[in-house]
Structure formats: C-alpha cells, structure tokens
Design an enzyme around this catalytic site. Structure first.
Site, PDB file in Angstrom:
ATOM      1  CG  ASP A  90      81.560  87.414  40.104  1.00  0.00           C
ATOM      2  OD1 ASP A  90      81.833  86.207  40.208  1.00  0.00           O
ATOM      3  OD2 ASP A  90      81.379  88.144  41.092  1.00  0.00           O
ATOM      4  CB  SER A  91      77.847  85.044  41.237  1.00  0.00           C
ATOM      5  OG  SER A  91      78.988  85.243  42.051  1.00  0.00           O
ATOM      6  CE1 TYR A 101      74.219  83.908  40.398  1.00  0.00           C
ATOM      7  CE2 TYR A 101      75.536  82.932  38.650  1.00  0.00           C
ATOM      8  CZ  TYR A 101      74.552  83.804  39.065  1.00  0.00           C
ATOM      9  OH  TYR A 101      73.894  84.560  38.128  1.00  0.00           O
ATOM     10  N   GLY A 102      77.634  80.224  44.838  1.00  0.00           N
ATOM     11  CA  GLY A 102      78.519  79.159  45.349  1.00  0.00           C
ATOM     12  C   GLY A 102      77.838  78.029  46.086  1.00  0.00           C
ATOM     13  CB  CYS A 110      81.802  83.693  38.648  1.00  0.00           C
ATOM     14  SG  CYS A 110      81.008  82.766  39.959  1.00  0.00           S
ATOM     15  CG  ASN A 111      87.145  80.949  40.898  1.00  0.00           C
ATOM     16  OD1 ASN A 111      88.192  80.394  40.637  1.00  0.00           O
ATOM     17  ND2 ASN A 111      87.083  82.250  41.113  1.00  0.00           N
ATOM     18  CB  THR A 112      80.609  79.336  41.539  1.00  0.00           C
ATOM     19  OG1 THR A 112      81.271  79.534  42.790  1.00  0.00           O
ATOM     20  CG2 THR A 112      79.448  78.393  41.715  1.00  0.00           C
ATOM     21  CD  GLU A 119      79.972  89.835  49.320  1.00  0.00           C
ATOM     22  OE1 GLU A 119      78.843  90.166  49.708  1.00  0.00           O
ATOM     23  OE2 GLU A 119      80.222  89.509  48.150  1.00  0.00           O
ATOM     24  CB  CYS A 128      86.658  81.950  45.686  1.00  0.00           C
ATOM     25  SG  CYS A 128      85.215  82.956  46.083  1.00  0.00           S
ATOM     26  CB  THR A 129      85.509  86.436  42.669  1.00  0.00           C
ATOM     27  OG1 THR A 129      84.410  85.995  43.494  1.00  0.00           O
ATOM     28  CG2 THR A 129      85.264  86.054  41.245  1.00  0.00           C
ATOM     29  CG  HIS A 130      84.401  87.152  47.487  1.00  0.00           C
ATOM     30  ND1 HIS A 130      83.799  86.879  46.278  1.00  0.00           N
ATOM     31  CD2 HIS A 130      83.522  87.908  48.190  1.00  0.00           C
ATOM     32  CE1 HIS A 130      82.605  87.453  46.250  1.00  0.00           C
ATOM     33  NE2 HIS A 130      82.414  88.080  47.388  1.00  0.00           N
TER      34      HIS A 130
HETATM   35  N1  DGL Z   1      82.018  84.588  42.513  1.00  0.00           N
HETATM   36  C1  DGL Z   1      81.947  83.375  43.303  1.00  0.00           C
HETATM   37  C2  DGL Z   1      83.169  82.500  42.987  1.00  0.00           C
HETATM   38  O1  DGL Z   1      84.175  82.946  42.479  1.00  0.00           O
HETATM   39  C3  DGL Z   1      81.887  83.671  44.784  1.00  0.00           C
HETATM   40  C4  DGL Z   1      80.559  84.292  45.221  1.00  0.00           C
HETATM   41  C5  DGL Z   1      79.374  83.346  44.990  1.00  0.00           C
HETATM   42  O2  DGL Z   1      79.245  82.344  45.710  1.00  0.00           O
HETATM   43  O3  DGL Z   1      78.592  83.637  44.102  1.00  0.00           O
HETATM   44  O4  DGL Z   1      83.126  81.324  43.235  1.00  0.00           O
END
Ligand code: DGL
Length: 263
Positions: free
Chosen positions: A11-12, A43-44, A74-76, A150, A182-184
């Site tokens: 993940d990012s 990363y988003g 990571c979805n991004t 966060e 998104c992971t969050h």
């Molecule tokens: N992990 C990113 C996602 O799932 C979210 C955090 C980021 O922007 O890096 O899109």
C-alpha cells in the site's frame, strides 16, 4: 517459493493494514509480509507516472522476499498501475479494485467512492461493467476522508457533515450499493452506513480481497497447510508521528516486527 511462503501485501502507507486485518481473519495460518510507503504517502493525488514508478519499486522489493502471491491493497495503485505489476510478477497478482468490483456485481445502481486519482482513472467503473454490464455507476472523489480517518475522527461531526456532502449526489441517484474504494474507508463503515441509510449495502473491498485471496490460494494449491502461528512482517519507508497509534487502529491489534526500509 512454496505454500508456506508469505503473501506480499502493499500500500501507499498504513491504510493497507485494513486489508491485512481482513486477511488475518479470513486466512489465520498465512504468513504475511507488508510494505507501506509511509515516506511518500499519499498517492491519491499523485500522477499516474509517479505512482507506476513507485509501484514497480515496491513490487520488486516484495518479490525478492519470495512471496507466493502479491496483493495490491492500495486502490490508487490498483487503479493506475495494476498492469505494471502483472507484467513483472512471476506469481499471481490480486488487486482490491477487481475484488471490490466482483463483490458489487449484484448492484443495479452502484456508487463508488475513492481518492481523486482512483475516481479519475475510471478503473472501478470499468471493472464493475465487466462483471455487471447492465449496472449504472456513479462515482465520487472524497479527498478529505483519508486525513479525517488518520486523525481518528471516525464518528466526529465534521466527518458526518463531510460524508453527507460527498454522498448527496450519489444518494440523489438512488444508489443501492456503495463501494468503499479506498483503504481508509472501512474504518468509516458505521458512519457511512448511517449517512447512506439502510437501503444501501456497503461493499468493503478489504473483505472482498480476503475472500478472493482465499479462493485463489485454494485453486492454485498454495494455501498454507501448517497450523503453526504465522509470521507477520511490516516494512515501511518512514516511521512518522503517531505511526503506532494509527497503524494499530487500522490493523485492530498490536503492530510489531516493523522494519524501516531506507530508499
Ligand atoms: N491507499 C490509498 C488508497 O487506497 C489511500 C491513501 C493515499 O492516497 O495514498 O487509495
């Protein structure tokens, strides 16, 4: 590489620990090696070129650890660089977007929320259309959710108002399904459920990912047959302020075996 080799998850940052948590619950005997690029997150909001470059670096790092499966948590990264990883990996590659799209396939009017890069890429819409060509998809970038999660404001009034604002256009389209892209966002499930209402079912792509991983390991004869307690290793590129607290919130348990990688 054999069935006791670890699953590589990346993940990012530390958000991908929601995917690790789902994997630990669904596959309690699997060893896991995690990589979170905490020095370069988020990363988003970054460009496709930069994300592809970082993604390649991380995938190569995990392949050197002899993982049996790579999971793009990571979805991004999944949205813009999944093919980059598939092209270089000798082991199977799974990504949260494919898993989330598959889990959403019974929806008729599907809402997708994610980071600006994920939503702009249209990757979810494409993946969902592959599984459910008749469905209507409405997407919404929710840039403020990552910092709110966060900050730990999971039930905060500010987060509730933000969610109402972001979900308004999707709810106006009378969506029946909402993909948390998104992971969050799994941490916001209770609040999103309340704002979206009981007629909207939430698709948690972390849980969907764990289900898909279990299936693929079984199909390929790669499931770990040993029932000894598994080993979990976490590699990060920085240990920022409040890393431990935030990480444990995502993981839902104590975070140990953290190694810092200097790039
Ligand atoms: N992990 C990113 C996602 O799932 C979210 C955090 C980021 O922007 O890096 O899109």
């Amino acid at each position: 590489m054999n069935s006791s080799s670890p699953i590589g998850v990346f993940d990012s940052g530390i958000g991908g620990l929601t995917v690790v948590r789902a994997l630990m619950e669904r596959l309690p005997f699997e060893n896991i090696v995690y990589f979170g690029d905490t020095a370069r997150v988020p990363y988003g909001v970054k460009s496709v070129e930069t994300i592809s470059h970082f993604t390649t670096q991380i995938a190569q790092f995990l392949l050197e650890k002899e993982v049996k499966l790579l999971i793009i948590a990571c979805n991004t990264m999944a949205a813009v660089a999944a093919q980059v990883v598939r092209d270089l990996s000798p082991v199977p590659v799974l990504d949260v977007i494919d898993a989330g799209a598959l889990a959403a396939k019974n929806g008729k009017r599907i809402g997708v929320i994610g980071t600006p890069t994920t939503i702009n890429s249209n990757a979810y819409a494409r993946a969902i259309h592959d599984y459910a060509p008749e469905s209507r998809i409405h997407s919404q970038a929710c840039a403020l959710f990552v910092p709110l999660v966060e900050e730990g404001w999971l039930e905060h009034e500010v987060t509730r108002l933000t969610a109402k604002e972001y979900l308004r256009p999707l709810l106006a389209e009378r969506i029946d399904t909402l993909v948390l892209g998104c992971t969050h966002y799994p941490l916001l499930k209770p609040l999103l459920h309340e704002v979206a209402g009981k007629n909207v079912s939430l698709v948690d792509s972390a849980e969907a990912m764990a289900e898909q991983a279990a299936q693929v390991l079984n199909e390929k004869g790669l499931a770990n047959t040993s029932s000894t307690p598994p080993r979990y290793d976490f590699h990060v590129t920085d240990v920022p302020l409040r890393f431990q607290t935030i990480g444990e919130r995502f993981l839902g348990r104590t975070l140990s075996n953290v190694h810092v990688v200097k790039w």
